[in-house]
Enzyme design. Structure first.
Site, PDB file in Angstrom:
ATOM      1  N   ASP A 414       0.873  -1.177   0.000  1.00 58.01           N
ATOM      2  CA  ASP A 414       0.000   0.000   0.000  1.00 58.01           C
ATOM      3  C   ASP A 414       0.915   1.234   0.000  1.00 58.01           C
ATOM      4  O   ASP A 414       2.110   1.117   0.271  1.00 58.01           O
ATOM      5  CB  ASP A 414      -0.849  -0.059   1.286  1.00 58.01           C
ATOM      6  CG  ASP A 414      -1.731   1.162   1.450  1.00 58.01           C
ATOM      7  OD1 ASP A 414      -2.276   1.623   0.443  1.00 58.01           O
ATOM      8  OD2 ASP A 414      -1.840   1.649   2.581  1.00 58.01           O
ATOM      9  N   THR A 416      -0.188   4.935   1.193  1.00 53.17           N
ATOM     10  CA  THR A 416      -0.422   5.826   2.332  1.00 53.17           C
ATOM     11  C   THR A 416      -0.306   5.075   3.645  1.00 53.17           C
ATOM     12  O   THR A 416      -1.018   4.098   3.873  1.00 53.17           O
ATOM     13  CB  THR A 416      -1.830   6.463   2.221  1.00 53.17           C
ATOM     14  OG1 THR A 416      -1.949   7.011   0.915  1.00 53.17           O
ATOM     15  CG2 THR A 416      -2.015   7.536   3.258  1.00 53.17           C
ATOM     16  N   GLU A 512      -8.072  15.783   7.527  1.00 52.30           N
ATOM     17  CA  GLU A 512      -8.983  16.837   7.993  1.00 52.30           C
ATOM     18  C   GLU A 512      -8.323  17.700   9.056  1.00 52.30           C
ATOM     19  O   GLU A 512      -8.460  18.920   9.047  1.00 52.30           O
ATOM     20  CB  GLU A 512     -10.270  16.209   8.543  1.00 52.30           C
ATOM     21  CG  GLU A 512     -11.145  15.632   7.457  1.00 52.30           C
ATOM     22  CD  GLU A 512     -12.578  15.455   7.916  1.00 52.30           C
ATOM     23  OE1 GLU A 512     -12.770  15.120   9.109  1.00 52.30           O
ATOM     24  OE2 GLU A 512     -13.497  15.657   7.115  1.00 52.30           O
ATOM     25  N   PHE A 554     -18.405  11.433   4.158  1.00 50.13           N
ATOM     26  CA  PHE A 554     -17.471  10.961   3.128  1.00 50.13           C
ATOM     27  C   PHE A 554     -17.630   9.453   2.935  1.00 50.13           C
ATOM     28  O   PHE A 554     -17.859   8.730   3.895  1.00 50.13           O
ATOM     29  CB  PHE A 554     -16.025  11.257   3.572  1.00 50.13           C
ATOM     30  CG  PHE A 554     -14.985  10.723   2.636  1.00 50.13           C
ATOM     31  CD1 PHE A 554     -14.590  11.471   1.536  1.00 50.13           C
ATOM     32  CD2 PHE A 554     -14.422   9.480   2.832  1.00 50.13           C
ATOM     33  CE1 PHE A 554     -13.634  10.971   0.657  1.00 50.13           C
ATOM     34  CE2 PHE A 554     -13.478   8.975   1.958  1.00 50.13           C
ATOM     35  CZ  PHE A 554     -13.086   9.726   0.865  1.00 50.13           C
ATOM     36  N   THR A 688      -2.520   1.411  -4.632  1.00 50.48           N
ATOM     37  CA  THR A 688      -3.006   2.534  -3.827  1.00 50.48           C
ATOM     38  C   THR A 688      -4.318   3.078  -4.376  1.00 50.48           C
ATOM     39  O   THR A 688      -4.628   2.900  -5.550  1.00 50.48           O
ATOM     40  CB  THR A 688      -1.942   3.661  -3.781  1.00 50.48           C
ATOM     41  OG1 THR A 688      -2.460   4.765  -3.063  1.00 50.48           O
ATOM     42  CG2 THR A 688      -1.562   4.121  -5.184  1.00 50.48           C
ATOM     43  N   ASP A 690      -4.801   6.277  -4.254  1.00 49.90           N
ATOM     44  CA  ASP A 690      -4.464   7.672  -4.582  1.00 49.90           C
ATOM     45  C   ASP A 690      -4.473   7.923  -6.079  1.00 49.90           C
ATOM     46  O   ASP A 690      -4.430   7.001  -6.878  1.00 49.90           O
ATOM     47  CB  ASP A 690      -3.063   7.994  -4.031  1.00 49.90           C
ATOM     48  CG  ASP A 690      -3.143   9.070  -2.952  1.00 49.90           C
ATOM     49  OD1 ASP A 690      -4.180   9.730  -2.879  1.00 49.90           O
ATOM     50  OD2 ASP A 690      -2.174   9.231  -2.197  1.00 49.90           O
ATOM     51  N   ASP A 832      -6.642  -2.598   3.238  1.00 47.89           N
ATOM     52  CA  ASP A 832      -5.594  -3.529   2.781  1.00 47.89           C
ATOM     53  C   ASP A 832      -5.847  -4.961   3.259  1.00 47.89           C
ATOM     54  O   ASP A 832      -5.117  -5.871   2.868  1.00 47.89           O
ATOM     55  CB  ASP A 832      -4.218  -3.080   3.296  1.00 47.89           C
ATOM     56  CG  ASP A 832      -3.877  -1.667   2.865  1.00 47.89           C
ATOM     57  OD1 ASP A 832      -4.070  -1.367   1.681  1.00 47.89           O
ATOM     58  OD2 ASP A 832      -3.435  -0.867   3.709  1.00 47.89           O
TER      59      ASP A 832
END
Length: 1203
Positions: A414, A416, A512, A554, A688, A690, A832
């Site tokens: 992974d 992050t 956040e 979210f 990922t 991302d 994951d």
């Protein structure tokens, strides 16, 4: 009546109500609803007992025995033992029964002890006290006695005893804060909400007056999903219905924080709680070594059967002569003569099977189990894998896969939190093309940072100013951050204002917190959420209040979140933030091009980007939104789908405000670890969620992609321009053009003149590749094969925009490819888990995204950098040790039983045993078991530091190389040769010398004992010759085992034991040792047996040494100081021209004022320095040490010496 109706009725009346209805009705406080409102259906639910144990007192013995005899070896020995009991066999049933009993008992004790610990833990949980409201009073009872419908009082820092629906809290706004660390490992505080109509019930008496029912779904394991509805009966006839979701559900195992007390009702108890439903056992993973062991076992079983068949046939051939069949001194009885020849032959066959059955090593399984169990502690005890920050070291959840760590070919990681720290820092934001950097604050005025984008206006206009403030307000309002309070409300305001550390932000997402803290540095401070109003402190130090009306949470599918707020002036705003791919298509106005350019620029820099947009709502629009959301929230069926549809309708027609950039730093030594894995011949894939640009930048920084890597893209953008079919064939032509059908396995990016390829693929394209062919055409079906061919020829692959399930699909695809490579998956988050469970070896990182990955993994490590030592050192050692253990066990059992086979040719195939019963029983249990167990725990054929320093040594053991068939055949033939030396050596040496000095004659037991003595000494000394790493424990165990054999033999034959019916070994051993020729033959035969193996090793080391053997030779030459050798490049590495080394010293402008290295340096770090991969230059010491690309310096005290 059809069968389904009958089945429903049966399950309804036999299995309890909850099994046949889709939802359950819970009566709060067990109060029946008012008459006439709805039918009262009492339902049966389990109590609140948690059972994690496997056995009970009554079923332990039968259940455990059943599980143990499912193992082939145990079952086989049970059959042999029963045969020995039933028919007249040459050896006592004790010889099979005792080892089997030992194995079964040891395993049962281990499993029983583990289960007792589970029982103990269960009892501690089930008996802890809980507070329940009954008849207006709080009553204490044991947790296991809790029932569905009970109203529970939970105080601060207490753990929830079951799954609860929150009714009211000590806070006025009906919220409470919870940490779910024991469920998913997330230590951040999460906010849960009481039902609006029940939050006023704040005392026991008030709660007791509440009349309500809850309808909700039947229990299911998803921690983050819950659908229900509460019906509250007030004085009127119709009940008030309110939706219940996961924000109202408090899960068993979570802990109450920052809230004095709460009242909640139990809805799922005991084994129906979500936590218990997640206890499911993972599928059993088996290592390659275990598969090899089973294959060898089958071969030896065939050898055993063939031996028994040969001897049975030869016995009847030999007995064809009547004089041999029934000599005068051994007449048969009448019953024996009348038995059918087939029955006699079958009985003889079984007797031979029993005689030779020791060739199958039952104790090997116990030794392997103990080796894995004890060996796993070395990982836990490794101080280098201990993390000071976390205060934890590596964890072993499964010891069955230790040796698999030495066989890994593909690593799936992974990004992050695994490659990066998941420690977010706000870098900049861009509003309408103006870039704002927090560090550039001057006297409260924000200076626009220099940017590659042309400024819209050098001095922001009134409209830009308004957009800028809206953007800052949006980020202060659009989040789920809580303020952790440590003082009074007034103190908080003063504390934040004056910069005192009296409060800090907590959230379930580190992004956040980074954004809210970034806004604080830019002049807008989020203060608190109070009475559904969010308060922010603006630049003028005025407090602004916004009423929070709705939160559209979210989720990973939408990749965005929204809030609807009402300002003091009554204006309604919908603020939305999310990934660029989910915001840009929904925007109708704003400076889209400028913001997009900045987002792409930041993504290439490796920053995480989010876009922010808004729209104003009229009162009519807001009412429409409320109606949409409420109808979706109240649905019991398909609530998620209806909510997603509602969100899709609400979140559109935005005005773009700007974008933010947050940095997630690369983990310490992540690049070094990936480089080492590459050198060890492993392929590293990054999977990922991302975006491509951010992930690609991280891949360059972590040296997954090098400067000279040619990037191949297989992305949606490219497949839109040409068909997927064409793109795949283009790429396969590109990678195969250079080296035809050669795969990269032999090179893996180590060769300088070899073109490196890196592949980037995204989730959408992967789905298209994985989709099965529709028309059955060849072009559709082979996409997977072409894709795999491309991947095989790439040194690194990056998969971005991946859903969790796609990560598992990729791992499964590689696992199922024709080479069947060993895969390893490493990750730190709940997303994951699926790939960790899918891979052969799953490693979880104890990260900030929770402990779910660590809990579901086979091994857990604190940081990604620890993977290097885990594979290159621990994995290497485990594999070397267990492969020697397996081969040695088969070897010593061939040595043991082959003389018995040869002996039958000299005793008329009469099934006469060569060895005494005690020797047969104790050979594998006592005489030869400890040395190999110890060897398999502490052997280090190469120093640990060298293994870390030279990853290419890992290639020497790749692809299960030490358990291949040629090596297995060599060990088997070595065993057969040694056995023939023992038997025929003793036979011919004593052909003439059968008398001792006092004229006594040697008998068959003396002959057998002599063979057995040579056998024990030879196999033990063979292991001593194979040992490279000697400690006092090795000496103690090896020489101690031999001494134990001698002492045991002296005692066994030197004392008349009262419990034996006959004592054939009496004085045999002493008589043998009294003979000079016996001593000579023992010494001579041991030396002759060991000679071929020694000669073979010497010749192979001299003529065809492996890298490992070269290093062992050099290490002996330098008396163990080879670990102190360092490549000269690490001491004073000159730049190597033509490979990018000259760029190392360039200065790069850097826009951050932190102390970390400049980000752009990542494009120039690789290529420089010698390629340190093998110790080749050690052997021909006269050659130029530079020739192999490696230089060494001896760093022990004294002058520096080049080698």
């Amino acid at each position: 009546m059809d069968f389904s109706t009958i089945r429903n009725l049966i399950s309804r009346y036999c299995a309890g109500e909850e099994n046949w209805v889709d939802s359950r009705t819970v009566y709060i406080g067990h109060k029946v609803p008012p008459p006439g409102t709805e039918a009262y259906i009492p339902q049966r639910y389990p109590d609140n007992r948690i059972i994690s144990s496997k056995y009970t007192f009554w079923n332990f013995i039968p259940k455990n025995l059943f599980e143990q005899f499912r193992r082939i070896a145990n079952f086989y020995f049970l059959i042999i033992f029963l045969v020995q009991l039933i028919i007249d066999t040459p050896t006592s049933p004790i010889t099979s029964g005792l080892p089997l009993f030992f194995v079964i008992t040891v395993t049962a004790i281990k499993q029983g002890y583990e289960d007792w610990l589970r029982h103990k833990a269960d009892n501690a949980v089930n008996q802890c006290p809980v507070h329940v409201v009954q008849h207006g009073k709080v009553v204490r009872k044991q947790s296991r006695r809790l029932q569905v419908g009970d109203v529970v009082l939970v105080k601060e820092d207490e753990t929830f005893p079951c799954d609860l629906i929150l009714l009211s809290t000590s806070r006025d706004d009906g919220t409470c804060f919870v940490t779910t660390a024991s469920l998913d490992g997330e230590s951040s505080h999460k906010t849960y909400y009481a039902v609006q109509d029940t939050k006023a019930f704040n005392t026991e008496e008030e709660v007791d007056t509440l009349q309500a029912t809850i309808e909700c779904e039947q229990p299911q394991p998803d921690l983050y999903k819950f659908v229900g509805r509460i019906n509250i009966y007030l004085d009127r006839d119709e009940p008030i219905a309110r939706p219940l979701g996961s924000e109202n559900l408090l899960l068993r195992g979570a802990t109450l924080k920052n809230t004095e007390y709460i009242y909640a009702v139990a809805i799922y108890t005991g084994m129906e709680t979500k936590m218990a439903l997640n206890y499911q056992s993972k599928s059993q993973k088996r290592s390659a070594v275990e598969k090899s062991m089973n294959a060898y076992l089958i071969v030896y079983l065939c050898i055993l059967i063939s031996k028994a068949l040969i001897n049975t046939v030869l016995k009847y051939v030999w007995q064809a002569d009547p004089n041999r069949d029934e000599p005068w001194y051994n007449q048969k009885t009448e019953t024996e003569r009348q038995r059918h020849i087939l029955i006699r032959a079958f009985t003889d066959f079984l007797a031979f099977m029993v005689l030779f059955n020791y060739i199958i090593p039952v104790s090997m399984y116990v030794t392997v189990e103990m080796q894995k169990f004890l060996g796993s502690y070395f990982i836990s005890w490794d101080d280098e894998m201990f993390d000071e920050e976390l205060g934890e070291g590596a964890l072993v959840n499964t010891s069955d896969l230790n040796e698999e760590l030495g066989q890994v070919e593909y690593v799936f990681t992974d990004k992050t939190g695994t490659l990066t720290e998941n420690n977010m820092e706000f870098i900049e934001c861009c509003v309408d093309g103006h870039v704002y950097v927090p560090h550039a604050i001057c006297n409260g005025q924000i200076m626009s940072g220099a940017s590659s984008i042309d400024m819209i206006d050098s001095s922001p206009s009134a409209e830009s100013k308004e957009h800028e403030e809206l953007f800052f307000r949006a980020l202060c309002l659009c989040h789920t951050v809580q303020v952790k309070e440590e003082e009074t409300v007034d103190g908080i305001k003063r504390g934040i204002h004056q910069g005192k550390a009296t409060s800090f932000y907590i959230s379930s997402s580190p992004d956040e917190v980074a954004l809210v803290e970034g806004m604080k540095r830019l002049g807008f401070t989020y203060l608190r959420l109070k009475d559904s109003h969010m308060e922010i402190l603006n630049r003028e130090d005025d407090i602004e209040r916004f009423e929070l009306l709705e939160v559209l949470n979210f989720d990973s599918v939408r990749r965005r979140m929204s809030v609807i707020v009402r300002s003091n002036s009554g204006e309604l705003y919908l603020f939305c933030k999310g990934a660029d791919s989910s915001i840009f298509p929904r925007v109708i106005s704003g400076k889209v091009d400028q913001v997009r350019a900045r987002v792409e620029h930041n993504a290439v820099e490796g920053l995480r980007t989010l876009c922010v947009a808004y729209k104003k709502l009229s009162r009519e629009e807001y009412e429409q939104v409320c109606h949409l959301l409420n109808s979706a929230k109240l649905a019991l069926q398909d609530r998620d789908k209806k909510l997603a549809e509602a969100y899709d309708v609400i979140e559109r027609d935005f005005i773009l405000l700007g974008a933010t950039a947050v940095e997630d730093r690369l983990q310490d030594k992540a690049a070094d670890t990936i480089e080492s894995l590459h050198k060890a011949g492993m392929k590293v894939w990054v999977l990922t969620g991302d975006k491509m640009e951010t992930a690609a930048a991280t891949c360059y920084a972590s040296k997954l992609f090098r400067r000279n890597t040619q990037i191949l893209e297989l992305t949606t953008k490219r497949t839109e321009e040409q068909s997927l079919h064409d793109v795949l064939f283009d790429l396969s032509r590109t990678v195969l053009r250079q080296h035809g059908s050669m795969t990269r396995d032999t090179f893996s990016g180590l060769s300088g003149d070899f073109q490196d390829y890196g592949l980037i693929i995204d989730g959408a394209t992967l789905s298209a590749v994985m989709k099965p062919s529709q028309e059955g055409s060849s072009s559709g079906g082979n996409y997977k094969e072409i894709f795999l061919e491309i991947c095989r020829n790439c040194s690194a692959v990056l998969c971005c925009r991946m859903a969790p399930l796609q990560k598992a699909q990729i791992v499964k695809l590689i696992k199922a490819s024709k080479e069947h490579p060993i895969t390893l998956a490493i990750g730190d988050g709940a997303n994951d888990v699926s790939m960790i469970l899918e891979a052969h070896v799953g490693i979880g990182i104890m990260g900030k995204e929770g402990r779910q990955a660590a809990r579901n993994s086979d091994y857990a490590i604190p940081k990604f950098k620890h993977l290097k030592k885990m594979l290159l050192v621990h994995g290497h050692y485990y594999y070397i040790r267990i492969s020697e253990l397996v081969q040695y066990f088969f070897y010593k059992n061939v040595c043991f039983i082959f003389p018995q086979f040869l002996y039958q040719f000299f005793c008329g195939f009469s099934q006469q045993p060569l060895y005494d019963t005690a020797y047969l029983t104790l050979y594998n249990i006592s005489f030869t078991s400890l040395p190999i167990l110890l060897y398999s725990l502490i052997e280090q054929h190469i120093n640990m530091d060298i293994l870390k320093r030279d990853p290419s040594l890992y290639r020497d053991i790749a692809k299960n190389s030490l358990l291949q068939w040629p090596i297995f055949v060599y060990w088997t033939f070595l065993g057969v040769f040694d056995a023939m030396v023992f038997f025929f050596g003793a036979f011919f040496l004593f052909d003439n010398t059968t008398f001792t000095s006092n004229g006594q004659m040697f008998g068959n037991w003396t002959f057998g004992t002599l063979v057995f003595t040579v056998l024990v000494f030879t196999v033990t000394l063979k292991l001593a010759l194979d040992t490279h790493y000697w400690t006092w424990i090795n000496h103690f165990v090896i020489w101690g085992s031999l001494l134990f054999y001698v002492i045991f033999s002296l005692l066994w034959g030197g004392i008349i034991w009262p419990f034996l019916n006959y004592q054939r070994m009496y004085y045999v051993f002493m008589q043998m040792l009294a003979s000079g020729p016996a001593w000579l033959s023992i010494i001579l035969l041991v030396m002759v047996s060991l000679l071929p193996d020694v000669v073979k090793k010497v010749i192979c080391r001299a003529l065809w040494p492996t890298t490992t053997e070269r290093i062992q030779n050099a290490d002996k030459l330098y008396k163990g100081h080879l670990s102190e050798f360092t490549p000269l490049s690490s001491l004073h590495a000159p730049p190597v021209l033509g490979r990018g080394g000259g760029n190392e010293g360039q200065n790069h402008t850097h826009r951050r004022s932190d102390s970390s290295p400049p980000k752009k340096v990542m494009y120039t770090h690789w290529g420089g320095g010698p390629n340190y991969c093998t110790f080749r230059s050690f052997l021909p010491f006269g050659e130029n040490p530079r020739l192999s690309g490696v230089g060494y310096a001896y760093t022990a005290p004294g002058p520096e010496t080049s080698v």
